[in-house]
Design a protein around this motif. Structure first.
Motif, PDB file in Angstrom:
ATOM      1  N   ARG A 233      -1.262  -2.196  27.717  1.00 48.83           N
ATOM      2  CA  ARG A 233      -2.702  -2.449  27.586  1.00 48.83           C
ATOM      3  C   ARG A 233      -3.427  -2.433  28.932  1.00 48.83           C
ATOM      4  O   ARG A 233      -4.650  -2.365  28.970  1.00 48.83           O
ATOM      5  CB  ARG A 233      -2.923  -3.791  26.893  1.00 48.83           C
ATOM      6  CG  ARG A 233      -2.596  -3.761  25.395  1.00 48.83           C
ATOM      7  CD  ARG A 233      -2.642  -5.138  24.782  1.00 48.83           C
ATOM      8  NE  ARG A 233      -2.351  -5.067  23.338  1.00 48.83           N
ATOM      9  CZ  ARG A 233      -2.145  -6.151  22.579  1.00 48.83           C
ATOM     10  NH1 ARG A 233      -2.192  -7.363  23.116  1.00 48.83           N
ATOM     11  NH2 ARG A 233      -1.890  -6.012  21.289  1.00 48.83           N
ATOM     12  N   ARG A 234      -2.642  -2.457  30.010  1.00 54.19           N
ATOM     13  CA  ARG A 234      -3.237  -2.486  31.355  1.00 54.19           C
ATOM     14  C   ARG A 234      -3.238  -1.110  32.025  1.00 54.19           C
ATOM     15  O   ARG A 234      -3.916  -0.915  33.039  1.00 54.19           O
ATOM     16  CB  ARG A 234      -2.473  -3.474  32.243  1.00 54.19           C
ATOM     17  CG  ARG A 234      -2.564  -4.914  31.777  1.00 54.19           C
ATOM     18  CD  ARG A 234      -1.580  -5.787  32.548  1.00 54.19           C
ATOM     19  NE  ARG A 234      -1.882  -5.804  33.959  1.00 54.19           N
ATOM     20  CZ  ARG A 234      -2.663  -6.708  34.566  1.00 54.19           C
ATOM     21  NH1 ARG A 234      -3.237  -7.662  33.836  1.00 54.19           N
ATOM     22  NH2 ARG A 234      -2.874  -6.666  35.868  1.00 54.19           N
ATOM     23  N   TYR A 235      -2.453  -0.173  31.481  1.00 57.84           N
ATOM     24  CA  TYR A 235      -2.330   1.135  32.135  1.00 57.84           C
ATOM     25  C   TYR A 235      -2.541   2.258  31.112  1.00 57.84           C
ATOM     26  O   TYR A 235      -2.161   2.141  29.948  1.00 57.84           O
ATOM     27  CB  TYR A 235      -0.950   1.291  32.771  1.00 57.84           C
ATOM     28  CG  TYR A 235      -0.665   0.275  33.857  1.00 57.84           C
ATOM     29  CD1 TYR A 235      -1.083   0.494  35.170  1.00 57.84           C
ATOM     30  CD2 TYR A 235       0.001  -0.911  33.554  1.00 57.84           C
ATOM     31  CE1 TYR A 235      -0.836  -0.450  36.161  1.00 57.84           C
ATOM     32  CE2 TYR A 235       0.258  -1.858  34.545  1.00 57.84           C
ATOM     33  CZ  TYR A 235      -0.177  -1.617  35.843  1.00 57.84           C
ATOM     34  OH  TYR A 235       0.065  -2.556  36.815  1.00 57.84           O
ATOM     35  N   VAL A 236      -3.117   3.358  31.590  1.00 55.15           N
ATOM     36  CA  VAL A 236      -3.351   4.511  30.710  1.00 55.15           C
ATOM     37  C   VAL A 236      -2.650   5.771  31.217  1.00 55.15           C
ATOM     38  O   VAL A 236      -2.542   6.762  30.488  1.00 55.15           O
ATOM     39  CB  VAL A 236      -4.865   4.809  30.567  1.00 55.15           C
ATOM     40  CG1 VAL A 236      -5.557   3.667  29.855  1.00 55.15           C
ATOM     41  CG2 VAL A 236      -5.511   5.065  31.930  1.00 55.15           C
ATOM     42  N   GLU A 237      -2.165   5.757  32.471  1.00 55.71           N
ATOM     43  CA  GLU A 237      -1.492   6.930  33.033  1.00 55.71           C
ATOM     44  C   GLU A 237      -0.164   7.170  32.320  1.00 55.71           C
ATOM     45  O   GLU A 237       0.627   6.235  32.135  1.00 55.71           O
ATOM     46  CB  GLU A 237      -1.242   6.750  34.529  1.00 55.71           C
ATOM     47  CG  GLU A 237      -2.504   6.572  35.355  1.00 55.71           C
ATOM     48  CD  GLU A 237      -2.902   5.117  35.511  1.00 55.71           C
ATOM     49  OE1 GLU A 237      -3.702   4.818  36.401  1.00 55.71           O
ATOM     50  OE2 GLU A 237      -2.393   4.273  34.725  1.00 55.71           O
ATOM     51  N   LYS A 238       0.088   8.441  31.971  1.00 53.95           N
ATOM     52  CA  LYS A 238       1.300   8.768  31.214  1.00 53.95           C
ATOM     53  C   LYS A 238       2.578   8.440  31.984  1.00 53.95           C
ATOM     54  O   LYS A 238       3.562   7.999  31.382  1.00 53.95           O
ATOM     55  CB  LYS A 238       1.286  10.255  30.835  1.00 53.95           C
ATOM     56  CG  LYS A 238       0.258  10.600  29.775  1.00 53.95           C
ATOM     57  CD  LYS A 238       0.366  12.046  29.345  1.00 53.95           C
ATOM     58  CE  LYS A 238      -0.631  12.371  28.251  1.00 53.95           C
ATOM     59  NZ  LYS A 238      -0.535  13.781  27.797  1.00 53.95           N
ATOM     60  N   ASP A 239       2.566   8.678  33.312  1.00 54.19           N
ATOM     61  CA  ASP A 239       3.785   8.417  34.077  1.00 54.19           C
ATOM     62  C   ASP A 239       4.134   6.933  34.070  1.00 54.19           C
ATOM     63  O   ASP A 239       5.300   6.557  33.938  1.00 54.19           O
ATOM     64  CB  ASP A 239       3.647   8.946  35.512  1.00 54.19           C
ATOM     65  CG  ASP A 239       2.446   8.350  36.237  1.00 54.19           C
ATOM     66  OD1 ASP A 239       1.520   7.849  35.571  1.00 54.19           O
ATOM     67  OD2 ASP A 239       2.437   8.395  37.491  1.00 54.19           O
ATOM     68  N   LYS A 240       3.119   6.072  34.161  1.00 49.51           N
ATOM     69  CA  LYS A 240       3.376   4.627  34.148  1.00 49.51           C
ATOM     70  C   LYS A 240       3.799   4.153  32.762  1.00 49.51           C
ATOM     71  O   LYS A 240       4.665   3.278  32.617  1.00 49.51           O
ATOM     72  CB  LYS A 240       2.139   3.870  34.627  1.00 49.51           C
ATOM     73  CG  LYS A 240       1.865   4.020  36.114  1.00 49.51           C
ATOM     74  CD  LYS A 240       0.701   3.162  36.554  1.00 49.51           C
ATOM     75  CE  LYS A 240       0.531   3.214  38.074  1.00 49.51           C
ATOM     76  NZ  LYS A 240       0.266   4.562  38.579  1.00 49.51           N
ATOM     77  N   ILE A 241       3.191   4.737  31.725  1.00 47.39           N
ATOM     78  CA  ILE A 241       3.585   4.387  30.348  1.00 47.39           C
ATOM     79  C   ILE A 241       5.062   4.705  30.126  1.00 47.39           C
ATOM     80  O   ILE A 241       5.818   3.904  29.569  1.00 47.39           O
ATOM     81  CB  ILE A 241       2.708   5.146  29.328  1.00 47.39           C
ATOM     82  CG1 ILE A 241       1.279   4.613  29.362  1.00 47.39           C
ATOM     83  CG2 ILE A 241       3.283   5.014  27.915  1.00 47.39           C
ATOM     84  CD1 ILE A 241       0.318   5.400  28.490  1.00 47.39           C
ATOM     85  N   LEU A 242       5.494   5.890  30.574  1.00 47.56           N
ATOM     86  CA  LEU A 242       6.900   6.287  30.417  1.00 47.56           C
ATOM     87  C   LEU A 242       7.825   5.367  31.195  1.00 47.56           C
ATOM     88  O   LEU A 242       8.837   4.887  30.663  1.00 47.56           O
ATOM     89  CB  LEU A 242       7.087   7.735  30.877  1.00 47.56           C
ATOM     90  CG  LEU A 242       8.531   8.274  30.833  1.00 47.56           C
ATOM     91  CD1 LEU A 242       9.087   8.225  29.421  1.00 47.56           C
ATOM     92  CD2 LEU A 242       8.597   9.696  31.377  1.00 47.56           C
ATOM     93  N   VAL A 243       7.487   5.083  32.439  1.00 46.90           N
ATOM     94  CA  VAL A 243       8.350   4.247  33.283  1.00 46.90           C
ATOM     95  C   VAL A 243       8.471   2.843  32.702  1.00 46.90           C
ATOM     96  O   VAL A 243       9.576   2.293  32.589  1.00 46.90           O
ATOM     97  CB  VAL A 243       7.806   4.191  34.732  1.00 46.90           C
ATOM     98  CG1 VAL A 243       8.556   3.127  35.534  1.00 46.90           C
ATOM     99  CG2 VAL A 243       7.954   5.544  35.402  1.00 46.90           C
TER     100      VAL A 243
END
Length: 562
Positions: A233-243
């Motif tokens: 809920r705090r991040y929208v970047e795909k790389d951060k979501i995956l990590v």
């Protein structure tokens, strides 16, 4: 010559090859094996397992026992991703709709397999080899193990063939719940067997273990899923979501290892909590994790094949394994059929579910190892050999049966995405093969007449031999009309623009065509042969209409199946 080559390869092992080379070899061999069998219309997971057999203990012995143990963390990670993805299919609305069916089918197929294996192994083993107490005890433990169904190979086939519908939903629900049933049946069997063998054991201690495993697995999965939701809920970047997603899965698996509980259950609960708490965000998570997971799937199934050791089998073990295999198959098929029939499941589920529950792997092998620890000696060793041998057989046969079921149930290809359609459809399939066109020497009034009779926004300009010369757009028409004094003198050749081609032909995929359209910021592609002769015309809107219509068709067909 062949003997010399074989001798050379058998000298290679984990001791002589570094981990990176071995990982490369496993992934390459598995991928090639999967591709070859896919060409033969056999699920690629079978190719992965055969590649493992060739490299493993029954083949060249490059992947030996030490290598398998060293690569165990990768195996756990693959199993965790599989469990996480299965959990993502267990939506609350699905359980509200199919929950009673799931429970009825689960109990019918699991308990029937348990009873049939128990009776056949106990009865035939006693008749052929004598020692009734030993074989009835062995049958009881094998019966409990027989109730388990491995999700990995089954779901891999469902994903490979893009299956969707009531059969697929039921299979995913059953394989997700099978773990808990197998653990409870094993607890009951383990508490009874010591008495059959003349020893004593505590019923409370035998039941406490699976209760602890199930309860702790649910808690671990739920806790790390809630943490993941808060991070997402705090991040929208795909790389951060995956990590963050992978980190959460790893934390859950690591915690399960520390607590000595079922990792697969923890991962399933994690996926289930996520999909029900965050329906929108979870779609992106599962898409990213799925795209990342393929190498780990290959590694997992290659190691399944590598573990099989043909040299450890004996005639008596093969005899009991055949009985076990027949009893488990008959029990699961019969139980699944009648469970689905009496629970009011759709006809496709009743007819084809019995073909989808053959696979056996992680939980069954784990319970066989636990049995060998609780009952050291002949009975424990026999269980490990029998379960390993039968796992090899059903892992080879099971995927093809699942493929047969989903194709006959007409559920294959219904879980397609926009990217799937763009990748699998060629330009030649949807292009306009007789598009309205403009000859290079006609005047603007004739061009306007052609424009008025069609909805195209861009028109190919050709010569008398149909060779492409360029394109005319609505914008170029407007600009020429702005100069009224010369409008009547303008020919198509004067206002046409250079056409964007970039190597797209009738055999190119729609994905390639769309990438060119987006890159050059145009809404069209003329399709020509090597001599620039016009073969057809493709507009961006035509691609969108095609994809939308196919997705709606798949949605309607899946919904109509119940």
């Amino acid at each position: 010559m062949f003997d010399q080559i074989t001798h050379t390869f058998t000298k290679l092992s984990g001791a002589h090859l570094n981990a990176l080379f071995l990982l490369g070899l496993i992934l390459f061999t598995g991928t090639v094996g999967g591709r070859i069998l896919q060409k033969l219309r056999i699920p690629q997971v079978v190719g992965y397992i055969i590649a493992g057999i060739l490299l493993g203990r029954s083949g060249l012995d490059i992947i030996n026992k030490d290598v398998i143990e060293a690569l165990a963390p990768f195996n756990y990670f693959a199993l965790g991703i599989i469990g996480f993805m299965i959990g993502g299919e267990l939506k609350a609305d699905v359980f509200r709709r199919y929950g009673k069916q799931f429970i009825a089918i689960l109990l019918a197929e699991g308990v029937t397999a348990f009873i049939v294996v128990f009776v056949l192994v106990g009865l035939l083993g006693s008749i052929v080899f004598g020692n009734p107490a030993y074989f009835w005890a062995l049958g009881l433990l094998l019966g409990a193990i027989a109730s388990a169904t491995a999700p990995a190979a089954t779901t891999d086939v469902l994903w490979e063939y893009k299956a969707r519908g009531p059969l697929t939903t039921t299979v995913l629900g059953i394989v997700a719940l099978d773990d808990a049933l197998a653990l409870m049946l094993f607890a009951i069997a383990a508490s009874i067997v010591p008495g059959m063998l003349g020893a004593h054991a505590s019923l409370l201690s035998a039941i406490a273990r699976p209760v602890y495993e199930i309860g702790a697995g649910v808690i671990v999965g739920a806790v790390f899923s809630i943490i993941l939701v808060k991070l997402l809920r705090r991040y929208v970047e795909k790389d951060k979501i995956l990590v963050f997603s992978l980190c959460s899965i790893l934390f859950a698996l690591g915690s399960a290892l520390i607590m000595e509980i079922d990792m697969l259950l923890a991962a399933m609960v994690m996926g289930m909590v996520l999909v029900n708490q965050e329906k929108r965000l979870s779609k992106e998570v599962f898409k990213l994790v799925s795209g990342f997971a393929t190498p780990f799937y290959i590694l997992f199934f290659v190691l399944v094949g590598a573990k099989f050791d043909l040299h450890a089998t004996t005639a008596s073990a093969v005899f009991i394994a055949v009985i076990y295999l027949f009893g488990r198959t008959f029990g699961k098929m019969t139980g699944a059929y009648f469970g689905a029939k009496f629970s009011g499941a759709p006809a496709s589920v009743v007819r084809y579910l019995p073909y989808c529950l053959f696979s056996q792997a992680g939980v069954a092998i784990g319970l066989s190892i636990l049995a060998s620890q609780i009952f050291p000696g002949a009975i424990g060793s026999s269980i490990i050999v029998i379960v390993t041998l039968t796992t090899f057989v059903v892992q080879l046969l099971g995927p093809s049966c699942v493929k047969y079921a989903v194709i006959r149930a007409q559920e294959a290809g219904l879980n397609v995405t926009e990217e799937d359609l763009l990748l699998k459809t060629t330009v030649g399939q949807i292009m306009d093969k007789n598009p309205p066109h403009v000859y290079e020497n006609i005047q603007i009034r004739d061009i306007l007449n052609i424009f008025s009779k069609s909805n195209y926004r861009t028109y190919p300009v050709i010569d008398k031999g149909k060779k492409l010369k360029g394109v005319i757009t609505l914008e170029s028409i407007r600009q020429s009309l702005a100069h009224a004094e010369i409008g009547s003198l303008v020919l198509a050749h004067d206002i046409m623009e250079t056409a964007v081609l970039r190597g797209i032909n009738t055999a190119s995929s729609l994905l390639e065509a769309e990438e060119v359209i987006d890159k050059y910021n145009v809404n069209y592609l003329p399709i020509v042969d090597k001599k620039l002769i016009l073969l057809g015309f493709l507009e961006k809107e035509a691609i969108h209409r095609f994809v939308s219509s196919r997705l709606i068709e798949a949605e309607k067909k899946a919904a109509s199946m119940g």
